[in-house]
Write an enzyme that holds these catalytic residues in place. Structure first.
Site, short mmCIF file in Angstrom:
data_model
loop_
_atom_site.label_atom_id
_atom_site.label_comp_id
_atom_site.label_asym_id
_atom_site.label_seq_id
_atom_site.Cartn_x
_atom_site.Cartn_y
_atom_site.Cartn_z
N SER A 58 7.98 -10.17 12.92
CA SER A 58 6.86 -9.93 12.01
C SER A 58 7.24 -9.36 10.66
O SER A 58 6.37 -9.16 9.81
CB SER A 58 5.85 -8.96 12.68
N TYR A 76 14.04 -9.89 8.07
CA TYR A 76 14.83 -11.06 8.45
C TYR A 76 14.23 -11.79 9.64
O TYR A 76 14.39 -13.00 9.79
CB TYR A 76 16.26 -10.63 8.77
N GLU A 115 3.05 -4.32 16.88
CA GLU A 115 2.28 -4.01 15.68
C GLU A 115 1.01 -3.25 16.01
O GLU A 115 0.36 -3.52 17.03
CB GLU A 115 1.94 -5.30 14.93
N TYR A 148 25.39 4.73 5.14
CA TYR A 148 25.07 3.57 5.98
C TYR A 148 26.19 3.28 6.96
O TYR A 148 26.14 3.71 8.11
CB TYR A 148 24.73 2.34 5.13
N THR A 201 13.28 -4.38 2.67
CA THR A 201 12.52 -4.40 3.91
C THR A 201 11.93 -3.02 4.15
O THR A 201 12.31 -2.04 3.50
CB THR A 201 13.39 -4.79 5.11
#
Length: 398
Positions: free
Chosen positions: A53, A56, A78, A240, A280
């Protein structure tokens, strides 16, 4: 039915409500930007896509439909609409994707469930067996802040922290709706936080899904599974790749190798897929990533590859349309455009003096904020945000 006028509830990069029409429009735009490809007679491969949803996962879904006539099941978790909030943007995006797929004659089903749970796995795999049969491709693109271990019931929460030493770096701030550079400092994670992040974002659940498919005899001949990961620049490595998230990604990559020598030996293959930078919901929450991505966009301009363009590369490689591009650790690489030494040199130049860099990258910063807002359906061209909108949208029927 709930027709009402809504406004974005935003603080910095955090937006807690979504616009249904704007969210749907972003899906339609991506769909139309993906070049359709004749797929030939007969049905396409059966795909189980975990995390369809957003980001990527959404790009992989739409690209697979448009270019390879995939069929199968998409899974997401969701939030529905409540009296106080709209449904999540992923809810509205799923409804839009289902409409486009149905109009194009594609056979795809969407399940809203906790993919980490045994109950969720059973629901999805029962449906897979009844409707589609064996799976050709499992795409693992789940992103969540926490995970309940189905074996122990323990709830693990992921953290974004460095390992070993504090992290101090410039960051992009939009608190006053004007981009500015601030400084952040994060203390290192303790071992328990590192392990919890591995439990949420590592490969444990990926392995459980592959094992469950194997146990139910749902692995097709030539079965392939791919899990999305990221490496990124040396500039963001301390928070990261060398931090808690990186530890989880290393766990994911080890899981891929273990799958190939274990449950998939002689039965299929597993890859981790190193994607390039993207805007994102997950990446916008990571300190320094917003500033880095704004600088990267400034350097690349329209050459900044979208998630759909990268998903097209991935599908072409997984289906044998183009040769696999892997590194010495067997990972599929989609990030060459980002890590090109000439590109990184220019990004480092902006990063060396971030205040001056931001002044030179105002367009890139504005682009980044615009893309974040679009993740929730806001700021989408052609949408009348002054008009009331229907916020009650049904989840696609099976």
């Amino acid at each position: 039915m709930s027709l009402r006028k809504i406004d974005p509830k935003q603080r910095g990069f955090l937006i807690v409500n979504s616009h249904p029409t704007g969210s749907a429009a972003t899906v339609t735009r991506m769909w139309e930007e993906i070049p359709a490809r004749p797929t030939g007679p007969g049905p396409g491969p059966v795909v189980l896509l975990l995390g369809h949803s957003a980001g990527y996962g959404l790009a992989t879904l739409l690209t697979g439909l448009r270019r390879h006539n995939i069929r199968g099941i998409g899974v997401a978790y969701e939030a529905p609409e409540t009296e106080r909030r709209t449904a999540g943007a992923g809810w509205y995006r799923t409804a839009a994707a289902a409409r486009l797929a149905d109009e194009a004659g594609h056979d795809v089903v969407f399940v809203n469930t906790d993919a980490f749970s045994d109950k969720g796995k059973a629901e999805v795999l029962d449906l897979m067996r009844e409707r589609f049969g064996k799976v050709d491709h499992l795409i693992y693109s789940l992103a969540a802040p926490r995970r309940t271990d189905p074996a122990t019931g323990s709830v693990h929460h992921s953290v974004i922290k460095p390992l070993g030493r504090p992290y101090e770096a410039p960051s992009l701030d939009f608190s006053d709706h004007v981009p500015q550079v601030t400084s952040i400092r994060l203390e290192p994670a303790i071992e328990e936080e590192k392990q919890a992040t591995e439990q949420v974002m590592g490969g444990g659940d990926w392995h459980l899904w592959v094992q469950a498919l194997a146990d139910r005899d749902l692995l097709a001949d030539g079965f392939t599974t791919a899990a999305l990961t990221y490496i990124g620049s040396e500039l963001t490595a301390p928070i990261y790749r060398e931090g808690t998230i990186g530890a989880a990604k290393e766990h994911l990559e080890r899981t891929g190798r273990d799958l190939n020598t274990g449950v998939l030996a002689g039965r299929g293959r597993a890859f981790t897929v190193v994607a390039g930078a993207a805007v994102t919901q997950a990446s916008s929450a990571i300190p320094s990533i917003a500033l880095y991505t704004a600088f990267l966009r400034t350097v690349l301009g329209e050459a900044f590859r979208t998630t759909a363009q990268q998903a097209q590369d991935l599908w072409d490689q997984l289906t044998g349309t183009t040769p696999l591009v892997t590194d010495n650790e067997g990972r599929i690489r989609l990030d060459g455009w980002e890590l090109d030494p000439r590109v990184q040199e220019k990004v480092r130049d902006l990063w060396s003096d971030p205040h001056k860099g931001l002044a030179r990258s105002a367009e890139g910063a504005t682009w980044f904020l615009g893309r974040v807002r679009e993740l929730y359906g806001w700021g989408v061209e052609g949408i009348d945000y002054s008009a009331p909108v229907e916020t009650t949208v049904a989840w696609p029927q099976r």
